[in-house]
Design an enzyme around this catalytic site. Structure first.
Site, PDB file in Angstrom:
ATOM      1  N   GLY A 154       0.832  -1.197   0.000  1.00 50.31           N
ATOM      2  CA  GLY A 154       0.000   0.000   0.000  1.00 50.31           C
ATOM      3  C   GLY A 154       0.868   1.249   0.000  1.00 50.31           C
ATOM      4  O   GLY A 154       1.762   1.374   0.846  1.00 50.31           O
ATOM      5  N   VAL A 198      -1.530   6.623   3.971  1.00 48.70           N
ATOM      6  CA  VAL A 198      -0.650   6.219   5.085  1.00 48.70           C
ATOM      7  C   VAL A 198       0.622   5.570   4.542  1.00 48.70           C
ATOM      8  O   VAL A 198       1.731   5.817   5.055  1.00 48.70           O
ATOM      9  CB  VAL A 198      -1.379   5.259   6.047  1.00 48.70           C
ATOM     10  CG1 VAL A 198      -0.511   4.979   7.269  1.00 48.70           C
ATOM     11  CG2 VAL A 198      -2.728   5.836   6.483  1.00 48.70           C
ATOM     12  N   GLY A 199       0.470   4.747   3.502  1.00 55.08           N
ATOM     13  CA  GLY A 199       1.632   4.053   2.943  1.00 55.08           C
ATOM     14  C   GLY A 199       2.691   5.030   2.448  1.00 55.08           C
ATOM     15  O   GLY A 199       3.889   4.826   2.666  1.00 55.08           O
ATOM     16  N   SER A 200       2.263   6.107   1.774  1.00 61.74           N
ATOM     17  CA  SER A 200       3.230   7.099   1.257  1.00 61.74           C
ATOM     18  C   SER A 200       4.050   7.690   2.395  1.00 61.74           C
ATOM     19  O   SER A 200       5.267   7.856   2.279  1.00 61.74           O
ATOM     20  CB  SER A 200       2.512   8.277   0.600  1.00 61.74           C
ATOM     21  OG  SER A 200       1.855   7.890  -0.528  1.00 61.74           O
ATOM     22  N   ALA A 252       3.841  -2.264  -2.682  1.00 61.46           N
ATOM     23  CA  ALA A 252       2.814  -2.873  -3.544  1.00 61.46           C
ATOM     24  C   ALA A 252       1.645  -1.912  -3.705  1.00 61.46           C
ATOM     25  O   ALA A 252       1.111  -1.393  -2.711  1.00 61.46           O
ATOM     26  CB  ALA A 252       2.330  -4.180  -2.923  1.00 61.46           C
ATOM     27  N   VAL A 284      -6.257   1.845  15.633  1.00 57.82           N
ATOM     28  CA  VAL A 284      -7.192   2.566  16.508  1.00 57.82           C
ATOM     29  C   VAL A 284      -6.616   3.928  16.859  1.00 57.82           C
ATOM     30  O   VAL A 284      -5.524   4.023  17.407  1.00 57.82           O
ATOM     31  CB  VAL A 284      -7.473   1.779  17.805  1.00 57.82           C
ATOM     32  CG1 VAL A 284      -8.455   2.545  18.684  1.00 57.82           C
ATOM     33  CG2 VAL A 284      -7.999   0.392  17.487  1.00 57.82           C
ATOM     34  N   GLY A 326      -5.424   6.532  15.145  1.00 60.11           N
ATOM     35  CA  GLY A 326      -4.286   7.111  14.423  1.00 60.11           C
ATOM     36  C   GLY A 326      -3.001   7.125  15.219  1.00 60.11           C
ATOM     37  O   GLY A 326      -2.476   6.079  15.590  1.00 60.11           O
ATOM     38  N   GLY A 375      -7.763  13.474   3.663  1.00 59.39           N
ATOM     39  CA  GLY A 375      -7.204  12.121   3.824  1.00 59.39           C
ATOM     40  C   GLY A 375      -7.658  11.409   5.084  1.00 59.39           C
ATOM     41  O   GLY A 375      -7.067  10.409   5.483  1.00 59.39           O
ATOM     42  N   LYS A 407     -13.099  -0.330  15.570  1.00 55.50           N
ATOM     43  CA  LYS A 407     -12.155   0.113  16.605  1.00 55.50           C
ATOM     44  C   LYS A 407     -12.654  -0.265  17.999  1.00 55.50           C
ATOM     45  O   LYS A 407     -11.864  -0.613  18.877  1.00 55.50           O
ATOM     46  CB  LYS A 407     -11.933   1.618  16.478  1.00 55.50           C
ATOM     47  CG  LYS A 407     -11.157   1.961  15.203  1.00 55.50           C
ATOM     48  CD  LYS A 407     -11.283   3.414  14.846  1.00 55.50           C
ATOM     49  CE  LYS A 407     -10.481   3.749  13.602  1.00 55.50           C
ATOM     50  NZ  LYS A 407     -10.760   5.091  13.083  1.00 55.50           N
TER      51      LYS A 407
HETATM   52  P1  NDP Z   1      -5.498   4.462   0.553  1.00 61.96           P
HETATM   53  O1  NDP Z   1      -6.749   4.072  -0.156  1.00 61.96           O
HETATM   54  O2  NDP Z   1      -5.046   5.864   0.495  1.00 61.96           O
HETATM   55  O3  NDP Z   1      -4.285   3.554   0.049  1.00 61.96           O
HETATM   56  C1  NDP Z   1      -4.402   2.178  -0.233  1.00 61.96           C
HETATM   57  C2  NDP Z   1      -3.160   1.737  -0.962  1.00 61.96           C
HETATM   58  O4  NDP Z   1      -3.206   0.325  -1.143  1.00 61.96           O
HETATM   59  C3  NDP Z   1      -3.025   2.364  -2.351  1.00 61.96           C
HETATM   60  O5  NDP Z   1      -1.682   2.682  -2.596  1.00 61.96           O
HETATM   61  C4  NDP Z   1      -3.497   1.260  -3.281  1.00 61.96           C
HETATM   62  O6  NDP Z   1      -2.857   1.288  -4.547  1.00 61.96           O
HETATM   63  C5  NDP Z   1      -3.051   0.031  -2.524  1.00 61.96           C
HETATM   64  N1  NDP Z   1      -3.893  -1.116  -2.818  1.00 61.96           N
HETATM   65  C6  NDP Z   1      -5.201  -1.266  -2.529  1.00 61.96           C
HETATM   66  N2  NDP Z   1      -5.638  -2.466  -2.950  1.00 61.96           N
HETATM   67  C7  NDP Z   1      -4.582  -3.069  -3.528  1.00 61.96           C
HETATM   68  C8  NDP Z   1      -4.412  -4.316  -4.172  1.00 61.96           C
HETATM   69  N3  NDP Z   1      -5.401  -5.185  -4.312  1.00 61.96           N
HETATM   70  N4  NDP Z   1      -3.162  -4.620  -4.635  1.00 61.96           N
HETATM   71  C9  NDP Z   1      -2.143  -3.743  -4.517  1.00 61.96           C
HETATM   72  N5  NDP Z   1      -2.261  -2.553  -3.907  1.00 61.96           N
HETATM   73  C10 NDP Z   1      -3.466  -2.211  -3.435  1.00 61.96           C
HETATM   74  O7  NDP Z   1      -5.699   3.998   2.064  1.00 61.96           O
HETATM   75  P2  NDP Z   1      -5.103   4.652   3.393  1.00 61.96           P
HETATM   76  O8  NDP Z   1      -3.657   4.851   3.249  1.00 61.96           O
HETATM   77  O9  NDP Z   1      -5.946   5.783   3.817  1.00 61.96           O
HETATM   78  O10 NDP Z   1      -5.408   3.474   4.442  1.00 61.96           O
HETATM   79  C11 NDP Z   1      -4.632   2.297   4.462  1.00 61.96           C
HETATM   80  C12 NDP Z   1      -5.035   1.466   5.676  1.00 61.96           C
HETATM   81  O11 NDP Z   1      -4.786   2.206   6.855  1.00 61.96           O
HETATM   82  C13 NDP Z   1      -6.535   1.105   5.730  1.00 61.96           C
HETATM   83  O12 NDP Z   1      -6.682  -0.156   6.322  1.00 61.96           O
HETATM   84  C14 NDP Z   1      -7.119   2.178   6.609  1.00 61.96           C
HETATM   85  O13 NDP Z   1      -8.290   1.766   7.249  1.00 61.96           O
HETATM   86  C15 NDP Z   1      -5.975   2.343   7.599  1.00 61.96           C
HETATM   87  N6  NDP Z   1      -5.942   3.622   8.288  1.00 61.96           N
HETATM   88  C16 NDP Z   1      -6.039   4.793   7.576  1.00 61.96           C
HETATM   89  C17 NDP Z   1      -5.983   6.003   8.235  1.00 61.96           C
HETATM   90  C18 NDP Z   1      -6.091   7.298   7.506  1.00 61.96           C
HETATM   91  O14 NDP Z   1      -6.135   8.342   8.179  1.00 61.96           O
HETATM   92  N7  NDP Z   1      -6.110   7.312   6.179  1.00 61.96           N
HETATM   93  C19 NDP Z   1      -5.821   6.049   9.689  1.00 61.96           C
HETATM   94  C20 NDP Z   1      -5.720   4.760  10.341  1.00 61.96           C
HETATM   95  C21 NDP Z   1      -5.775   3.597   9.645  1.00 61.96           C
HETATM   96  P3  NDP Z   1      -3.090   2.520  -5.569  1.00 61.96           P
HETATM   97  O15 NDP Z   1      -2.497   3.712  -4.908  1.00 61.96           O
HETATM   98  O16 NDP Z   1      -2.346   2.139  -6.797  1.00 61.96           O
HETATM   99  O17 NDP Z   1      -4.566   2.622  -5.744  1.00 61.96           O
HETATM  100  N1  HSE Z   2     -11.296   6.949   8.423  1.00 56.06           N
HETATM  101  C1  HSE Z   2     -10.688   6.888   9.707  1.00 56.06           C
HETATM  102  C2  HSE Z   2     -11.128   8.086  10.526  1.00 56.06           C
HETATM  103  C3  HSE Z   2      -9.207   6.857   9.579  1.00 56.06           C
HETATM  104  O1  HSE Z   2     -11.737   9.009   9.973  1.00 56.06           O
HETATM  105  O2  HSE Z   2     -10.871   8.097  11.714  1.00 56.06           O
HETATM  106  C4  HSE Z   2      -8.512   6.597  10.890  1.00 56.06           C
HETATM  107  O3  HSE Z   2      -8.707   5.285  11.329  1.00 56.06           O
END
Ligand code: NDP
Ligand code: HSE
EC number: 1.1.1.3
Length: 440
Positions: A17, A21-23, A50, A137, A139, A192, A210
């Site tokens: 990902g 968050v991944g970035s 990935a 849970v 952040g 985001g 959560k």
């Molecule tokens: P995003 O939707 O921003 O990112 C998801 C990433 O996963 C993207 O890079 C996407 O690729 C990649 N991806 C998704 N499905 C696949 C697949 N089948 N194969 C390969 N790559 C895949 O999500 P977030 O970063 O916001 O969230 C990630 C996780 O963290 C989630 O479980 C979310 O609940 C959790 N989380 C998020 C928070 C938030 O504030 N955003 C806070 C706490 C938890 P591509 O970019 O190419 O589409």
């Molecule tokens: N979508 C979630 C929120 C991300 O708004 O709190 C953090 O888990």
């Protein structure tokens, strides 16, 4: 603790990902590589990221050569896997594959943990791999480790949290600026905070996941999403906000996990998520914007509150990296993985057994005897009224009076029966809303 003589000098970290968050996790692994090496005692080498679309523009751009669509190959060669894809599949299969190979995993995937946690915990226990999920849970807020470790010698009785940043952001904008629901949601998405499908946020499912995870750590038994009674914020109206404000409350979406008793006296845990009226002076009432806070009550510690950014790329990546460093230190220094050890196995109780106060807003005829009949229904069901205020109905389609009642603590089951009987009264036009009140 000294390092083993054969301690690795580099650990391969696979990132699944590269989104919000991944970035940011990739950024920290890259920009803070020196600091991380000092803390861990070995290099954390990001071997790949990935994603679905390797050419997409990212919040933070890693070396283009790192992006891949072959998540399986990344997992196969890793010492530590970070799963930040979200969703159930392929995340579940990839995590199970890593754990089966003895590879520790860090994830922020609350939806997956709340549905398949038991399977994942068992897979980790089978090989001694670590499964860590502080980011799942609230952040950036360190809450799971304090609940599990710092309060390991205490007995947690209740955990009550603003655990969803998106809904807190929306409710706050509605309360403080009179903002429109859809506009506030769109801004939360742009910043985001929201899930890929924001329905999970606004319908309360993200907070419910959560609640299940918090209860799992606080009470030592694996709870699942289907054991949480859930109501989201989509039905909250301007009148609810006005009625709450007038009575000195603010509306927050709370995730609550508490010890309770079934009708036969057996102890269990009640898990629920719903919009809740909190007195304006309650510590949780001052939590604004996308911030989260978790209010913990423990027998000996008393009341504790954990507060901080609850969503967003960098804050969440901070929690992810805390888990990564902890796992990496253990790999480098040796020692067993820290396993989740159930202490008590409290069964999940029927949420109808929960006790809270309630605010009930009714539209009724404005004529002699109405208050007596309404009050009589509460009395018949053993629900005591704390305050009652009557204001003229502002709705042309429903003339009469708007009655705003707040009850003393009552059992959910009794309140439900009261509401059903109120709705059947000929002088009651409509039960406009029923909201729980906590913290008074
Ligand atoms: P995003 O939707 O921003 O990112 C998801 C990433 O996963 C993207 O890079 C996407 O690729 C990649 N991806 C998704 N499905 C696949 C697949 N089948 N194969 C390969 N790559 C895949 O999500 P977030 O970063 O916001 O969230 C990630 C996780 O963290 C989630 O479980 C979310 O609940 C959790 N989380 C998020 C928070 C938030 O504030 N955003 C806070 C706490 C938890 P591509 O970019 O190419 O589409
Ligand atoms: N979508 C979630 C929120 C991300 O708004 O709190 C953090 O888990």
């Amino acid at each position: 603790m000294p390092q083993h003589t054969d301690a690795p000098t580099a650990l391969k970290v696979a990132l699944l990902g590269g989104g919000t968050v991944g970035s940011q996790t990739a950024r920290i692994l890259t920009e803070d590589a020196d600091i991380l090496r000092d803390r861990v005692g070995a290099d954390l080498e990001l071997t790949g990221i990935a994603v679905r679309d390797t050419g997409a523009t990212r919040d933070w751009q890693a070396d283009p050569a790192l992006y891949t669509t072959d998540a399986e190959a990344l997992v196969a060669g890793a010492d530590v896997v970070i799963e930040l894809m979200g969703g159930i599949e392929p995340a579940r299969t990839l995590i199970l594959r890593a754990l089966a190979a003895g590879t520790s995993v860090v994830t922020g995937n609350k939806a997956l943990l709340a549905q398949h946690g038991e399977e994942l915990y068992a897979a980790a226990a089978a090989t001694g791999a670590q499964l860590s999920f502080e980011a799942a849970v609230a952040g950036a807020i360190p809450i799971l480790r304090p609940l599990r470790d710092s309060l390991g010698g205490d007995r947690v009785t209740r955990v009550m949290g603003i655990a969803n940043g998106t809904t807190n952001f929306i409710l706050d904008r509605m309360d403080s600026e009179g903002a429109d629901f859809d506009d506030a949601l769109a801004e939360a998405q742009r910043l985001g905070y929201a899930e890929a499908d924001p329905t999970a946020d606004v319908e309360g499912h993200d907070a419910a996941a959560k609640a299940a995870i918090l209860a799992t750590i606080a009470f030592g038994a694996p709870y699942t999403l289907d054991q949480v009674a859930v109501a989201g914020i989509t039905a909250i109206t301007a009148e609810d906000n006005a009625a709450a404000a007038e009575a000195g409350y603010v509306i927050k979406l709370l995730a609550i996990a508490e010890r309770g008793r079934a009708a036969d006296g057996a102890e269990g845990a009640v898990l629920r998520v719903h919009p809740t009226l909190l007195p304006r002076e309650h510590p949780l009432a001052s939590v604004r914007g996308a911030f989260n806070a978790v209010f913990v009550e423990a027998e000996n510690a008393g009341e504790l509150m954990f507060y901080g950014p609850g969503a967003g790329g960098a804050p969440t990546a901070s929690a992810v990296m805390g888990d990564v460093v902890s796992i990496a230190q253990r790999i480098v220094r040796g020692g067993p993985a820290r396993l989740r050890t159930p202490v008590t196995a409290l069964p999940a109780l029927d949420p109808a057994e929960a006790h809270t106060s309630f605010m009930v807003v009714l539209r009724a005829a404005d004529q002699p005897g109405v208050l007596r009949r309404v009050a009589g229904v509460f009395e018949e069901h053993g629900v005591s009224i704390e305050t009652l205020r009557q204001v003229p109905s502002e709705r042309e389609d429903a003339p009469g009076a708007s009655l705003r009642l707040i009850t003393h603590r009552a059992r959910q089951r009794d309140l439900d029966a009261t509401v059903e009987a109120l709705a059947a009264l000929d002088v009651v036009h409509e039960v406009a809303s029923v909201l729980r009140v906590e913290g008074n």
